[in-house]
Scaffold this motif. Structure first.
Motif, PDB file in Angstrom:
ATOM      1  N   GLY A 237      29.391  38.705  30.536  1.00  0.00           N
ATOM      2  CA  GLY A 237      30.045  37.382  31.077  1.00  0.00           C
ATOM      3  C   GLY A 237      31.576  37.937  30.997  1.00  0.00           C
ATOM      4  O   GLY A 237      32.672  37.308  31.066  1.00  0.00           O
ATOM      5  N   ILE A 238      32.118  39.470  30.818  1.00  0.00           N
ATOM      6  CA  ILE A 238      33.231  40.087  31.274  1.00  0.00           C
ATOM      7  C   ILE A 238      33.419  41.035  32.103  1.00  0.00           C
ATOM      8  O   ILE A 238      32.661  41.691  32.433  1.00  0.00           O
ATOM      9  N   ARG A 239      34.439  40.888  33.070  1.00  0.00           N
ATOM     10  CA  ARG A 239      34.670  41.836  34.099  1.00  0.00           C
ATOM     11  C   ARG A 239      36.185  42.344  34.227  1.00  0.00           C
ATOM     12  O   ARG A 239      37.048  41.544  33.431  1.00  0.00           O
ATOM     13  N   ILE A 240      36.356  43.250  34.742  1.00  0.00           N
ATOM     14  CA  ILE A 240      37.841  43.917  34.976  1.00  0.00           C
ATOM     15  C   ILE A 240      38.266  43.645  36.165  1.00  0.00           C
ATOM     16  O   ILE A 240      37.725  43.760  37.215  1.00  0.00           O
ATOM     17  N   GLU A 241      39.534  43.119  36.447  1.00  0.00           N
ATOM     18  CA  GLU A 241      40.110  42.847  37.662  1.00  0.00           C
ATOM     19  C   GLU A 241      41.581  43.544  37.481  1.00  0.00           C
ATOM     20  O   GLU A 241      42.580  42.737  36.942  1.00  0.00           O
ATOM     21  N   ARG A 246      45.152  38.981  42.427  1.00  0.00           N
ATOM     22  CA  ARG A 246      43.844  38.444  42.789  1.00  0.00           C
ATOM     23  C   ARG A 246      43.219  37.788  41.509  1.00  0.00           C
ATOM     24  O   ARG A 246      42.482  36.791  41.519  1.00  0.00           O
ATOM     25  N   ALA A 247      43.381  38.475  40.346  1.00  0.00           N
ATOM     26  CA  ALA A 247      42.911  37.658  39.235  1.00  0.00           C
ATOM     27  C   ALA A 247      43.412  36.354  38.775  1.00  0.00           C
ATOM     28  O   ALA A 247      42.723  35.377  38.701  1.00  0.00           O
ATOM     29  N   LEU A 248      44.614  36.234  39.364  1.00  0.00           N
ATOM     30  CA  LEU A 248      45.350  34.979  39.216  1.00  0.00           C
ATOM     31  C   LEU A 248      44.592  33.749  40.029  1.00  0.00           C
ATOM     32  O   LEU A 248      44.258  32.543  39.486  1.00  0.00           O
ATOM     33  N   ALA A 249      44.255  34.191  41.198  1.00  0.00           N
ATOM     34  CA  ALA A 249      43.750  33.331  42.223  1.00  0.00           C
ATOM     35  C   ALA A 249      42.668  32.939  41.672  1.00  0.00           C
ATOM     36  O   ALA A 249      42.112  31.760  42.330  1.00  0.00           O
ATOM     37  N   SER A 250      41.637  33.493  41.099  1.00  0.00           N
ATOM     38  CA  SER A 250      40.487  32.996  40.577  1.00  0.00           C
ATOM     39  C   SER A 250      40.295  32.243  39.098  1.00  0.00           C
ATOM     40  O   SER A 250      39.214  32.195  38.622  1.00  0.00           O
ATOM     41  N   SER A 251      41.504  31.913  38.887  1.00  0.00           N
ATOM     42  CA  SER A 251      41.400  31.752  37.280  1.00  0.00           C
ATOM     43  C   SER A 251      41.931  30.233  37.220  1.00  0.00           C
ATOM     44  O   SER A 251      43.050  29.557  37.778  1.00  0.00           O
ATOM     45  N   GLN A 252      41.191  29.476  36.211  1.00  0.00           N
ATOM     46  CA  GLN A 252      41.625  28.227  35.618  1.00  0.00           C
ATOM     47  C   GLN A 252      42.537  28.437  34.437  1.00  0.00           C
ATOM     48  O   GLN A 252      43.395  27.553  34.474  1.00  0.00           O
ATOM     49  N   ILE A 253      42.369  29.479  33.549  1.00  0.00           N
ATOM     50  CA  ILE A 253      42.935  29.791  32.354  1.00  0.00           C
ATOM     51  C   ILE A 253      43.722  31.104  32.696  1.00  0.00           C
ATOM     52  O   ILE A 253      42.793  32.167  32.753  1.00  0.00           O
ATOM     53  N   GLU A 273      57.544  49.354  35.421  1.00  0.00           N
ATOM     54  CA  GLU A 273      56.287  49.323  36.479  1.00  0.00           C
ATOM     55  C   GLU A 273      55.374  48.228  35.784  1.00  0.00           C
ATOM     56  O   GLU A 273      54.643  47.388  36.793  1.00  0.00           O
ATOM     57  N   TYR A 274      55.664  48.108  34.535  1.00  0.00           N
ATOM     58  CA  TYR A 274      54.334  46.966  33.811  1.00  0.00           C
ATOM     59  C   TYR A 274      54.916  45.652  34.217  1.00  0.00           C
ATOM     60  O   TYR A 274      54.039  44.716  34.686  1.00  0.00           O
ATOM     61  N   ARG A 275      56.247  45.228  34.184  1.00  0.00           N
ATOM     62  CA  ARG A 275      56.625  44.087  34.774  1.00  0.00           C
ATOM     63  C   ARG A 275      56.521  43.970  36.290  1.00  0.00           C
ATOM     64  O   ARG A 275      55.766  42.736  36.680  1.00  0.00           O
ATOM     65  N   ARG A 276      56.621  44.828  37.042  1.00  0.00           N
ATOM     66  CA  ARG A 276      56.214  44.768  38.468  1.00  0.00           C
ATOM     67  C   ARG A 276      54.848  44.187  38.750  1.00  0.00           C
ATOM     68  O   ARG A 276      54.440  43.207  39.395  1.00  0.00           O
ATOM     69  N   ASP A 277      53.707  44.855  37.932  1.00  0.00           N
ATOM     70  CA  ASP A 277      52.506  44.772  38.420  1.00  0.00           C
ATOM     71  C   ASP A 277      51.935  43.584  37.542  1.00  0.00           C
ATOM     72  O   ASP A 277      50.851  42.958  38.012  1.00  0.00           O
ATOM     73  N   TYR A 278      52.502  43.443  36.334  1.00  0.00           N
ATOM     74  CA  TYR A 278      51.596  42.377  35.374  1.00  0.00           C
ATOM     75  C   TYR A 278      52.438  41.221  34.781  1.00  0.00           C
ATOM     76  O   TYR A 278      52.029  40.357  34.117  1.00  0.00           O
ATOM     77  N   GLN A 279      53.701  41.182  34.963  1.00  0.00           N
ATOM     78  CA  GLN A 279      54.594  40.034  34.464  1.00  0.00           C
ATOM     79  C   GLN A 279      54.354  38.815  35.165  1.00  0.00           C
ATOM     80  O   GLN A 279      54.385  38.729  36.568  1.00  0.00           O
ATOM     81  N   LEU A 280      53.895  37.741  34.435  1.00  0.00           N
ATOM     82  CA  LEU A 280      53.546  36.143  35.128  1.00  0.00           C
ATOM     83  C   LEU A 280      55.043  35.703  35.367  1.00  0.00           C
ATOM     84  O   LEU A 280      55.804  35.449  34.373  1.00  0.00           O
ATOM     85  N   THR A 281      55.372  35.376  36.539  1.00  0.00           N
ATOM     86  CA  THR A 281      56.466  34.846  37.064  1.00  0.00           C
ATOM     87  C   THR A 281      56.198  33.489  37.676  1.00  0.00           C
ATOM     88  O   THR A 281      55.137  33.154  38.130  1.00  0.00           O
ATOM     89  N   ALA A 282      57.308  32.789  37.699  1.00  0.00           N
ATOM     90  CA  ALA A 282      56.916  31.460  38.432  1.00  0.00           C
ATOM     91  C   ALA A 282      56.638  31.564  39.883  1.00  0.00           C
ATOM     92  O   ALA A 282      55.812  30.751  40.323  1.00  0.00           O
ATOM     93  N   ALA A 283      57.389  32.565  40.492  1.00  0.00           N
ATOM     94  CA  ALA A 283      56.904  32.927  41.960  1.00  0.00           C
ATOM     95  C   ALA A 283      55.401  33.315  41.868  1.00  0.00           C
ATOM     96  O   ALA A 283      54.752  32.729  42.732  1.00  0.00           O
ATOM     97  N   ARG A 284      54.893  34.173  41.088  1.00  0.00           N
ATOM     98  CA  ARG A 284      53.583  34.498  41.232  1.00  0.00           C
ATOM     99  C   ARG A 284      52.599  33.344  40.964  1.00  0.00           C
ATOM    100  O   ARG A 284      51.569  33.169  41.527  1.00  0.00           O
ATOM    101  N   LEU A 285      52.968  32.757  40.004  1.00  0.00           N
ATOM    102  CA  LEU A 285      52.226  31.240  39.830  1.00  0.00           C
ATOM    103  C   LEU A 285      52.203  30.348  40.669  1.00  0.00           C
ATOM    104  O   LEU A 285      50.991  29.991  41.142  1.00  0.00           O
ATOM    105  N   ALA A 286      53.328  30.212  41.269  1.00  0.00           N
ATOM    106  CA  ALA A 286      53.376  29.203  42.827  1.00  0.00           C
ATOM    107  C   ALA A 286      52.540  29.611  43.705  1.00  0.00           C
ATOM    108  O   ALA A 286      51.725  28.814  44.358  1.00  0.00           O
ATOM    109  N   VAL A 287      52.497  30.981  43.972  1.00  0.00           N
ATOM    110  CA  VAL A 287      51.576  31.443  45.089  1.00  0.00           C
ATOM    111  C   VAL A 287      50.040  31.647  44.768  1.00  0.00           C
ATOM    112  O   VAL A 287      49.251  31.095  45.468  1.00  0.00           O
TER     113      VAL A 287
END
Ligand code: CP
Length: 349
Positions: A237-241, A246-253, A273-287
């Motif tokens: 039941g574990i996968r990597i994305e 893309r990961a956000l788009a398929s997540s409830q949690i 680079e880490y912030r660019r690729d993996y930081q959770l921002t309000a803009a990312r969440l909204a989209v």
């Protein structure tokens, strides 16, 4: 900007290293112990969740008689705010006496071993020990040498089972409000994305071992340096994305993790680079995840793994997790002292 804490760690000796050949039993020996989520059957989990709710809603004066004058030791070799405080508040609200032993203000500093510290606490009357330790496996050793119930409050990069249980309680409140039965399909159809420093995270491991047993898909997201491909092999039941959007788009949690600078041991990370690729921002969440619930075990580092706007925003459940910690830990402390144990025996499912 890079982070490298090797020089900090090099000057610090980690006490009580466990010999590689120590023959630890795979599961807890004492029925009141919680060393790993693997110790728990689904019935145990249902029982702990039910007791957490019952104790939380009980009259505080009645609750304070449940463990009146029972003695519990909190043994912390690593810093903690949430786990230590919530275990202490939980034990005290059940009427127990607690004592805190921390590595920086005790004879541990003088070189006393984990074994001798545990035996000393037992001789002083401790009936259960809560242990946080930098070495994976330390709670098994402590249980073995003291014969007391031990609650694992985080061991190295291995497990943090009480955190996974409080995360589960939070997830159920978000997505399965009113559901009391716990079964292999309770979280069927739910995707939980855990993002960040999976490699060093005992919280990630305990959740990876727990949530798929209730039917959730656990999706791991992060750069290869913090998320090796073999992480998907921890269990079913574990996968990597790797693509966070893309990961956000398929997540409830969405569970965000901090980068554990204290465990990086020389690993160099480009934080921009880490912030660019993996930081959770309000803009990312909204989209990508406008309806997702945001979890974080804490401590959060605002401006790194998530922005302050997200931490304080309407989708954040971070403080709910903290509150759930007290209820879950009341149930675990009660279980440790062997009360209401109708569902605590039996093999893990
Ligand atoms: N989640 C957690 O373990 O936080 P603390 O380190 O503050 O206990």
């Amino acid at each position: 900007m890079t982070v490298d804490r090797q020089s900090v760690r090099a000057s610090r000796t980690v006490p009580n290293s466990l010999p590689a050949s120590t023959p630890f039993p795979a599961i807890a020996q004492h029925p009141g112990s919680l060393l790993s989520v693997a110790d728990l059957t689904l019935d145990h989990i249902a029982h702990i969740l039910a007791r957490a709710s019952a104790l939380e809603s009980e009259d505080p004066l009645a609750r304070a008689h449940r463990l009146a004058k029972r003695k519990i030791a909190l043994l912390f070799y690593e810093s903690s705010t949430r786990t230590r405080t919530s275990f202490e508040l939980a034990a005290k609200s059940l009427g127990a006496d607690t004592t805190l032993v921390s590595s920086l203000s005790s004879s541990i500093e003088k070189g006393e071993s984990l074994k001798d510290t545990g035996l000393t606490l037992r001789a002083l009357g401790a009936e259960a020990i809560l242990l946080r330790h930098p070495n994976s496996g330390a709670p098994w050793l402590l249980e073995q040498v003291t014969g007391l119930p031990v609650l694992n409050a985080g061991d190295g990069m291995h497990e943090h089972p009480s955190q996974a249980l409080l995360d589960l309680r939070t997830i159920l409140a978000c997505l399965r409000s009113g559901v009391t039965a716990i079964a292999a399909d309770t979280l069927s159809g739910v995707t939980v994305t855990i993002t960040g420093d999976i490699l060093h995270s005992r919280v990630a491991r305990s959740n990876m071992l727990l949530l798929p047993r209730l039917g959730a898909q656990v999706q791991l997201c992060g750069p290869p340096a913090l998320l090796p491909a073999m992480a998907a092999e921890v269990g079913p039941g574990i996968r990597i994305e790797r693509d966070f959007d893309r990961a956000l788009a398929s997540s409830q949690i969405v569970m965000m993790l901090r980068i554990q600078a204290e465990r990086l041991a020389g690993l160099q990370l480009d934080l921009d680079e880490y912030r660019r690729d993996y930081q959770l921002t309000a803009a990312r969440l909204a989209v990508h995840a406008p309806a997702a619930h945001i979890l974080h075990p804490g401590p959060i580092i605002r401006g790194l793994e998530l922005t302050a706007e997200v931490a304080d925003g309407p989708q954040s459940r971070i403080l709910d997790q903290v509150r759930n910690g007290v209820a879950i830990r009341m149930a675990l402390v009660e279980r440790a002292l062997n009360l209401h144990t109708s569902a605590v025996s039996g093999a893990a499912q």
